[in-house]
Design a protein around this motif. Structure first.
Motif, PDB file in Angstrom:
ATOM      1  N   GLY A 178     -29.293  10.829  -2.738  1.00 17.48           N
ATOM      2  CA  GLY A 178     -30.624  11.325  -2.398  1.00 17.48           C
ATOM      3  C   GLY A 178     -30.574  12.713  -1.787  1.00 17.48           C
ATOM      4  O   GLY A 178     -31.389  13.581  -2.116  1.00 17.48           O
ATOM      5  N   GLN A 214     -26.301   5.792  -1.870  1.00 15.49           N
ATOM      6  CA  GLN A 214     -27.729   6.072  -2.038  1.00 15.49           C
ATOM      7  C   GLN A 214     -28.163   7.268  -1.194  1.00 15.49           C
ATOM      8  O   GLN A 214     -28.869   8.156  -1.682  1.00 15.49           O
ATOM      9  CB  GLN A 214     -28.550   4.835  -1.651  1.00 15.49           C
ATOM     10  CG  GLN A 214     -30.014   4.938  -2.019  1.00 15.49           C
ATOM     11  CD  GLN A 214     -30.688   3.578  -2.088  1.00 15.49           C
ATOM     12  OE1 GLN A 214     -30.038   2.546  -2.023  1.00 15.49           O
ATOM     13  NE2 GLN A 214     -31.993   3.564  -2.210  1.00 15.49           N
ATOM     14  N   VAL A 215     -27.720   7.308   0.055  1.00 18.22           N
ATOM     15  CA  VAL A 215     -28.100   8.416   0.938  1.00 18.22           C
ATOM     16  C   VAL A 215     -27.485   9.728   0.452  1.00 18.22           C
ATOM     17  O   VAL A 215     -28.143  10.778   0.435  1.00 18.22           O
ATOM     18  CB  VAL A 215     -27.672   8.113   2.392  1.00 18.22           C
ATOM     19  CG1 VAL A 215     -27.846   9.338   3.275  1.00 18.22           C
ATOM     20  CG2 VAL A 215     -28.484   6.950   2.948  1.00 18.22           C
ATOM     21  N   ARG A 242     -30.230   5.215  -8.028  1.00 17.94           N
ATOM     22  CA  ARG A 242     -31.464   4.876  -7.304  1.00 17.94           C
ATOM     23  C   ARG A 242     -31.750   5.872  -6.189  1.00 17.94           C
ATOM     24  O   ARG A 242     -32.897   6.219  -5.924  1.00 17.94           O
ATOM     25  CB  ARG A 242     -31.362   3.459  -6.741  1.00 17.94           C
ATOM     26  CG  ARG A 242     -31.399   2.381  -7.820  1.00 17.94           C
ATOM     27  CD  ARG A 242     -31.458   0.982  -7.209  1.00 17.94           C
ATOM     28  NE  ARG A 242     -31.391  -0.034  -8.250  1.00 17.94           N
ATOM     29  CZ  ARG A 242     -30.266  -0.644  -8.622  1.00 17.94           C
ATOM     30  NH1 ARG A 242     -29.124  -0.344  -8.011  1.00 17.94           N
ATOM     31  NH2 ARG A 242     -30.291  -1.537  -9.587  1.00 17.94           N
ATOM     32  N   GLY A 243     -30.700   6.332  -5.514  1.00 26.49           N
ATOM     33  CA  GLY A 243     -30.892   7.313  -4.453  1.00 26.49           C
ATOM     34  C   GLY A 243     -31.486   8.605  -4.976  1.00 26.49           C
ATOM     35  O   GLY A 243     -32.396   9.174  -4.366  1.00 26.49           O
ATOM     36  N   ALA A 244     -30.983   9.074  -6.120  1.00 26.17           N
ATOM     37  CA  ALA A 244     -31.516  10.308  -6.711  1.00 26.17           C
ATOM     38  C   ALA A 244     -32.947  10.115  -7.190  1.00 26.17           C
ATOM     39  O   ALA A 244     -33.804  10.981  -6.982  1.00 26.17           O
ATOM     40  CB  ALA A 244     -30.625  10.757  -7.866  1.00 26.17           C
ATOM     41  N   ALA A 270     -35.159   7.907  -6.097  1.00 20.75           N
ATOM     42  CA  ALA A 270     -36.048   7.733  -4.941  1.00 20.75           C
ATOM     43  C   ALA A 270     -36.401   9.064  -4.295  1.00 20.75           C
ATOM     44  O   ALA A 270     -37.495   9.225  -3.736  1.00 20.75           O
ATOM     45  CB  ALA A 270     -35.398   6.808  -3.923  1.00 20.75           C
ATOM     46  N   ALA A 271     -35.487  10.027  -4.387  1.00 20.62           N
ATOM     47  CA  ALA A 271     -35.745  11.356  -3.821  1.00 20.62           C
ATOM     48  C   ALA A 271     -36.542  12.230  -4.774  1.00 20.62           C
ATOM     49  O   ALA A 271     -36.819  13.395  -4.464  1.00 20.62           O
ATOM     50  CB  ALA A 271     -34.416  12.040  -3.482  1.00 20.62           C
ATOM     51  N   THR A 294     -31.046  12.754 -12.251  1.00 17.80           N
ATOM     52  CA  THR A 294     -29.849  11.933 -12.395  1.00 17.80           C
ATOM     53  C   THR A 294     -29.576  11.686 -13.871  1.00 17.80           C
ATOM     54  O   THR A 294     -30.500  11.665 -14.696  1.00 17.80           O
ATOM     55  CB  THR A 294     -29.983  10.597 -11.634  1.00 17.80           C
ATOM     56  OG1 THR A 294     -28.727   9.917 -11.653  1.00 17.80           O
ATOM     57  CG2 THR A 294     -31.054   9.692 -12.231  1.00 17.80           C
ATOM     58  N   GLY A 340     -35.460  13.250  -7.591  1.00 19.18           N
ATOM     59  CA  GLY A 340     -34.526  14.236  -8.131  1.00 19.18           C
ATOM     60  C   GLY A 340     -34.017  13.896  -9.506  1.00 19.18           C
ATOM     61  O   GLY A 340     -34.550  13.033 -10.201  1.00 19.18           O
ATOM     62  N   ALA A 373     -29.807  15.237  -4.534  1.00 17.34           N
ATOM     63  CA  ALA A 373     -30.986  15.453  -5.369  1.00 17.34           C
ATOM     64  C   ALA A 373     -31.994  16.352  -4.667  1.00 17.34           C
ATOM     65  O   ALA A 373     -32.600  17.234  -5.286  1.00 17.34           O
ATOM     66  CB  ALA A 373     -31.623  14.113  -5.728  1.00 17.34           C
ATOM     67  N   GLU A 374     -32.173  16.153  -3.381  1.00 20.83           N
ATOM     68  CA  GLU A 374     -33.100  16.999  -2.621  1.00 20.83           C
ATOM     69  C   GLU A 374     -32.637  18.451  -2.575  1.00 20.83           C
ATOM     70  O   GLU A 374     -33.450  19.363  -2.436  1.00 20.83           O
ATOM     71  CB  GLU A 374     -33.250  16.453  -1.202  1.00 20.83           C
ATOM     72  CG  GLU A 374     -34.032  15.144  -1.129  1.00 20.83           C
ATOM     73  CD  GLU A 374     -34.001  14.518   0.253  1.00 20.83           C
ATOM     74  OE1 GLU A 374     -33.236  15.017   1.120  1.00 20.83           O
ATOM     75  OE2 GLU A 374     -34.728  13.531   0.463  1.00 20.83           O
TER      76      GLU A 374
END
Length: 391
Positions: free
Chosen positions: A146, A142-143, A169-171, A173-174, A178, A176, A149-150
């Motif tokens: 993310g 996830q990190v 989910r990480g992407a 949430a950022a 996916t 970004g 994506a940032e």
């Protein structure tokens, strides 16, 4: 780019109901006869007497039966009503890096979502791994996703439970980009527990599949789906994988295609990291965060920050001053002459260095002698203990 004509588009849409993903003999037929020609050979007058190289009569009869039932116009119409489109080689949106798969190249792709697949694929990274992942693996996926994506990278995965879901989910949430590559139709929520996640991906990104709408997954389709993930992206990162994990298929396919292959290390005692560690013993590159991934797969100048430990006060001292400091024994004062002999510097320079160290709090004056300050002596003792313990 003019793109494929209607006959070509219809023929390829029909063939997604005839050929299984990755069938290389189907790819050879497409090269030999073209999509329109192949459909005519399978459905036209006299097709039952026509042989195709690579398969026997019974299997060929199965292809003909599926071709006879295919209705590409209806498939395309129903897909359009659901916001799904079909792209194939020659389309403006077709990612040409998929051509690296040769005869195993997809016949075409069904897409759900608004972004342009071709432009997204140019800056994409696959993040894959174990379904039954650990909390550590889910956190890392996830990190990492993310962070990618940032940085403007598209995170591609397979929408499965575990690492895939954590990466998507990480992407998301950022805020970004996916994309999920499925082993079924893009209108089929699989796994069912990810129906909500797939809806979010379709709204914010892309859902991709080789199979026509309504198609359901099979074990072999999951394995073959992985080649598309590998070919579509600039590199593949594996986060947790046992020795027989399907995500290793993606990584090895990426290696064959000349893509970057990366792995996130885990505990040496974890069976879910064994496969990743095997990759890292080969040609895969160890990565621990998004910056390291971007440095490997990105353009010139996308460098990860240099990792440095904390800067200590003594790191800022001149080399000669450090020599004087190191010449002072712990626990007792010594005179200036003894320090000069120990460090091989003239007495005049030693006295200047000692007063410099005194002003900075490293040493104390005891009558005619000099000794380390209590704080400095404690740091020296701790450092020595650490070094002895590390041997």
């Amino acid at each position: 780019m003019t793109g494929p004509g209607e006959d070509e588009l219809l023929a390829r849409a029909a063939l997604t109901r005839v050929l299984e993903p990755g069938e290389e003999h189907g790819g050879r037929w497409l090269r030999a006869y073209g999509a329109v020609g192949l459909i005519r050979l399978l459905t036209g007058p006299g097709s039952r007497s026509t042989a195709l190289p690579g398969v026997g009569p019974e299997r060929l009869a199965g292809y003909r039966g599926r071709a006879a039932l295919a209705d590409p116009r209806q498939d395309l119409a129903l897909a359009a009503e659901s916001g799904v489109r079909f792209v194939c080689p020659g389309s403006a949106e077709w990612p040409t890096q998929l051509d690296d798969l040769g005869d195993a190249r997809p016949v075409g792709l069904w897409l759900r979502g608004r972004p342009n697949l071709r432009s997204w694929a140019l800056r994409s990274v696959a993040v894959v791994g174990a379904r039954a992942c650990t909390p550590y693996g889910a956190h890392m996926a996830q990190v990492l996703a993310g962070g990618l994506a940032e940085r403007g990278w598209v995170v591609v995965s397979g929408a499965a439970f575990g690492i895939d879901g954590a990466a998507h989910r990480g992407a998301l949430a950022a805020g970004g980009a996916t994309a999920a590559v499925l082993a079924c139709g893009v209108d089929v929520a699989y796994p069912r527990g990810h129906a909500g996640l797939l809806g979010r991906i379709a709204a914010q990104g892309l859902v991709i599949g080789e199979l026509p709408p309504g198609s359901h997954p099979t074990p072999s389709r999951f394995v073959l789906r992985n080649r598309v993930i590998a070919a579509l992206t600039r590199g593949t990162v594996v986060v947790e994988a046992a020795v027989r994990s399907g995500s290793l298929v993606t990584a090895r396919q990426a290696q064959k295609l000349g893509r970057f292959t990366m792995g996130v290390p885990g505990p040496a005692t974890s069976a879910l990291s064994t496969g990743v560690h095997e990759l890292l013993r080969g040609e895969a590159v160890l990565v621990t965060d998004a910056a390291e991934v971007a440095e490997l797969v990105g353009a010139i100048g996308e460098l990860a920050p240099e990792r440095r430990g904390p800067v200590l006060a003594r790191d800022l001292l001149a080399p000669e001053t450090v020599r004087v400091l190191e010449a002072l024994p712990a626990g007792r004062p010594v005179d200036m002459a003894e320090v000069a002999r120990a460090c091989g510097i003239s007495a005049d320079e030693v006295i200047g260095r000692l007063y410099e160290l005194h002003s900075l709090g490293f040493v104390e004056r005891q009558g005619d002698g000099w000794q380390l300050s209590r704080q400095t002596a404690g740091a020296v003792t701790q450092t020595g203990a650490t070094r002895r313990g590390g041997r």
